[in-house]
Motif scaffolding. Structure first.
Motif, PDB file in Angstrom:
ATOM      1  N   GLN A  88       4.040   4.488  -7.794  1.00 14.60           N
ATOM      2  CA  GLN A  88       3.396   5.385  -8.749  1.00 14.60           C
ATOM      3  C   GLN A  88       2.375   4.633  -9.603  1.00 14.60           C
ATOM      4  O   GLN A  88       1.308   5.166  -9.926  1.00 14.60           O
ATOM      5  CB  GLN A  88       4.463   6.039  -9.625  1.00 14.60           C
ATOM      6  CG  GLN A  88       5.370   6.994  -8.869  1.00 14.60           C
ATOM      7  CD  GLN A  88       6.520   7.520  -9.713  1.00 14.60           C
ATOM      8  OE1 GLN A  88       6.620   7.221 -10.900  1.00 14.60           O
ATOM      9  NE2 GLN A  88       7.393   8.292  -9.099  1.00 14.60           N
ATOM     10  N   GLU A  89       2.718   3.390  -9.951  1.00 16.89           N
ATOM     11  CA  GLU A  89       1.778   2.563 -10.710  1.00 16.89           C
ATOM     12  C   GLU A  89       0.526   2.282  -9.888  1.00 16.89           C
ATOM     13  O   GLU A  89      -0.606   2.366 -10.399  1.00 16.89           O
ATOM     14  CB  GLU A  89       2.452   1.250 -11.112  1.00 16.89           C
ATOM     15  CG  GLU A  89       1.578   0.344 -11.967  1.00 16.89           C
ATOM     16  CD  GLU A  89       2.268  -0.952 -12.360  1.00 16.89           C
ATOM     17  OE1 GLU A  89       1.578  -1.848 -12.877  1.00 16.89           O
ATOM     18  OE2 GLU A  89       3.492  -1.070 -12.129  1.00 16.89           O
ATOM     19  N   LYS A 116      -7.955   4.824 -10.946  1.00 16.99           N
ATOM     20  CA  LYS A 116      -8.869   4.281 -11.958  1.00 16.99           C
ATOM     21  C   LYS A 116     -10.025   3.548 -11.286  1.00 16.99           C
ATOM     22  O   LYS A 116     -11.179   3.676 -11.696  1.00 16.99           O
ATOM     23  CB  LYS A 116      -8.113   3.313 -12.878  1.00 16.99           C
ATOM     24  CG  LYS A 116      -7.144   3.955 -13.840  1.00 16.99           C
ATOM     25  CD  LYS A 116      -6.470   2.880 -14.683  1.00 16.99           C
ATOM     26  CE  LYS A 116      -5.372   3.454 -15.553  1.00 16.99           C
ATOM     27  NZ  LYS A 116      -4.678   2.385 -16.326  1.00 16.99           N
ATOM     28  N   ARG A 134      -1.805   5.278  -9.810  1.00 16.79           N
ATOM     29  CA  ARG A 134      -2.587   5.423 -11.046  1.00 16.79           C
ATOM     30  C   ARG A 134      -3.741   4.418 -11.092  1.00 16.79           C
ATOM     31  O   ARG A 134      -4.873   4.776 -11.442  1.00 16.79           O
ATOM     32  CB  ARG A 134      -1.688   5.225 -12.270  1.00 16.79           C
ATOM     33  CG  ARG A 134      -0.683   6.334 -12.515  1.00 16.79           C
ATOM     34  CD  ARG A 134      -0.053   6.206 -13.886  1.00 16.79           C
ATOM     35  NE  ARG A 134       0.671   4.951 -14.051  1.00 16.79           N
ATOM     36  CZ  ARG A 134       1.954   4.787 -13.770  1.00 16.79           C
ATOM     37  NH1 ARG A 134       2.659   5.806 -13.313  1.00 16.79           N
ATOM     38  NH2 ARG A 134       2.554   3.625 -13.965  1.00 16.79           N
TER      39      ARG A 134
END
Length: 223
Positions: free
Chosen positions: A149-150, A157, A153
């Protein structure tokens, strides 16, 4: 004496109104106060660290699972099963990767990470219910779920920085839940072995793509 008092009162009221107006608008400024956008190279570096760590962790998990639960099924799993992400059109060889536009590589990484969202949730439950798996394996699966999940994200970006306004690609659904929950132990272990194998393959792919995209963006492909 009443006139000066009236004047002072009006002055205080006006001052308070101005202060109140400033306080109401302040949150709009505070929302960005102290925010510093990471240099793109630093953003790549910290994302690559997470990707490489996740890839190494999934390799350990896959090897440990096969050693403990699926020794006799390993050859079958590695030769007869496909991953649910196989439908994604992702480059495999170094030559193919180099020919692929960096935006498409980033979108492929996002699709891969999103495609693992639900399988990792079920993998956590499956390992928690697996007799003999131990606490360490469960903690590692939970950690990979969080790292995935990190990564999702952080790669988003990067995509926004590299190509503002880019849209995500679709991602494939995972259809292996029935096998993971099967009452037949061999079927269940085979499905989990394949899931761990595919998980490592995909996390390794994401880490590799990130290195190549970083080289293109920050070093003009001169790495």
């Amino acid at each position: 004496m009443s006139l000066p008092h009236t004047w002072m009162l009006q002055l205080l009221l006006v001052s308070n109104l101005l202060l109140w107006e400033h306080a109401v608008s302040a949150p709009m400024c505070l929302a960005t106060e102290g925010y510093t956008e990471l240099p793109i190279e630093e953003l790549f570096d910290q994302t690559i660290v997470v990707a490489q760590y996740t890839s190494n962790l999934t390799k350990q998990m896959s090897e440990k699972f096969d050693e403990s639960f699926a020794k006799r099924l390993v050859h079958k799993a590695s030769n007869s099963s496909t991953c649910h992400t196989a439908s994604l059109a992702t480059p495999e060889t170094n030559e193919q990767i180099q020919r692929t536009h960096l935006v498409n590589l980033l979108k492929a990484m996002i699709s891969i990470s999103r495609a693992w969202y639900h399988p990792l949730e079920h993998l956590v439950h499956a390992v928690a219910a697996l007799k003999g798996a131990g606490k360490t394996m469960l903690l590692k699966v939970k950690e990979v779920k969080e790292k995935n999940q990190e990564l999702l994200r952080e790669i988003k970006k990067i995509l926004v920085r590299v190509h503002p306004g880019a849209e995500e690609n679709v991602y494939p659904a995972w259809m292996g839940l029935a096998d993971v929950r099967s009452a037949n132990e061999d079927t269940r272990h085979f499905a989990l072995s394949n899931l761990f194998r595919c998980l490592h393959s995909d996390t390794y792919k994401v880490a590799t793509y990130l290195e190549i995209v970083k080289c293109r963006v920050t070093r003009n492909n001169n790495c």
